[in-house]
Enzyme design. Structure first.
Site, short mmCIF file in Angstrom:
data_model
loop_
_atom_site.label_atom_id
_atom_site.label_comp_id
_atom_site.label_asym_id
_atom_site.label_seq_id
_atom_site.Cartn_x
_atom_site.Cartn_y
_atom_site.Cartn_z
CG ASP A 1 63.62 -8.77 -0.10
OD1 ASP A 1 63.33 -9.61 -1.13
OD2 ASP A 1 63.04 -7.65 -0.11
CB SER A 2 63.74 -14.35 -1.11
OG SER A 2 65.14 -14.82 -1.31
CG ASP B 1 67.27 -8.23 -2.35
OD1 ASP B 1 67.39 -7.52 -3.08
OD2 ASP B 1 66.25 -9.02 -2.15
CE LYS C 1 67.52 -8.72 -5.91
NZ LYS C 1 65.94 -7.97 -5.51
CD GLU D 1 61.50 -6.04 -4.85
OE1 GLU D 1 60.22 -5.74 -4.80
OE2 GLU D 1 61.52 -7.23 -4.21
CD GLU E 1 60.96 -12.21 -8.99
OE1 GLU E 1 60.40 -13.27 -8.63
OE2 GLU E 1 61.61 -11.39 -8.54
#
Length: 266
Positions: free
Chosen positions: A52-53, A91, A120, A122, A189
């Site tokens: 999602d970057s 993501d 993925k 978070e 991270e």
């Protein structure tokens, strides 16, 4: 006649497990479109994250929070088509999984159908139940702890995590609990290198580091940071391998000059 040498298995999660046991470090990179994903695969990259970057690197936002599930599905389909031999990680974007495990399952299912091999998400302790729910329903999960960009407003910025003894202890516990719940990988991270190495030894699944030192089982960087194409915020831990912005700008300037001087087309 000599038998053909089999190509290394970059795609299956089982191969990533074997790499961890054998001490072979693997490399991932982000990609969001067909040309860059194809080039990354041809270069031998082991895995590609559709992160999602893209909200920052492609869409020009200041954070990742505006990225939608529909956008993630779109980009995952493109990358999966370009790099069928790589592990494809996608993501779960902000708002697509936090409210309930069942919502996370619905969102993850769409990403898997789009071509992802693993999703993925978070979060630490709050996501243990969700990871267990997904794992029990055949959804491979990479848990993301440490600096989680979707929590940037809560953190007050993109800040290194796990710097105090209490914070480090929480991250260690989170990693172990997430792995026990069924996470197939743990991404860390922006945490201290010694902590990341300790967690890597403590969990049985492959770990991925970004700004977490060299003691993890794999490393990942954002493609646009690697190629020097990022404008705005660039993490201090990123390394630029190419002055891409200058090269692209010069190529476009030369093209425009040739057009205006009637040197192109000839």
């Amino acid at each position: 006649m000599d038998k053909p040498v089999p190509k290394p298995d970059r795609k299956s999660i089982a191969a990533w497990d074997r790499a961890k046991r054998d001490g072979r470090v693997r490399a991932l990179i982000t990609a969001y479109d067909y040309p860059f994903a194809r080039l990354a695969s041809e270069a031998g990259i082991d895995g590609i994250l559709i992160g999602d970057s893209l909200g920052m690197t492609v869409q020009g936002h200041e954070d990742t929070l505006r990225v939608s599930l529909e956008q993630m599905i779109y980009h995952t389909e493109i990358v999966a088509r370009a790099a069928p031999e790589c592990l494809i990680m996608a993501d779960l974007p902000f708002g697509s999984f936090e409210s309930s495990p069942s919502k996370a399952f619905d969102s993850a299912t769409l990403l898997l159908k789009a071509g992802a091999d693993i999703v993925k998400l978070e979060g630490g302790a709050a996501m243990v139940e969700t990871v267990g729910f997904l794992s029990a329903r055949a959804v491979p999960v990479c848990a993301h702890i440490g600096l989680t960009p979707q929590h940037v407003r809560q953190f007050g910025g993109f800040r290194k995590q796990g710097k105090t003894a209490d914070a480090a202890a929480r991250l260690r516990t989170d990693a172990v609990d997430l792995a026990e719940a069924g996470a197939r990988m743990v991404l860390m991270e922006a945490i201290p290198a010694d902590l990341a190495a300790e967690i890597t030894r403590a969990v049985p699944v492959p770990t991925v580091g970004i700004g977490a030192g060299g003691g993890t089982d794999a490393q990942i960087l954002v493609l646009h940071d690697v190629l020097g194409l990022t404008s705005g915020y660039v993490p201090g831990f990123a390394r630029t391998y190419l002055d891409g912005s200058r090269l692209v700008r010069e190529a476009i300037e030369t093209y425009a000059t040739d057009v205006r001087a009637r040197r192109f087309p000839q």
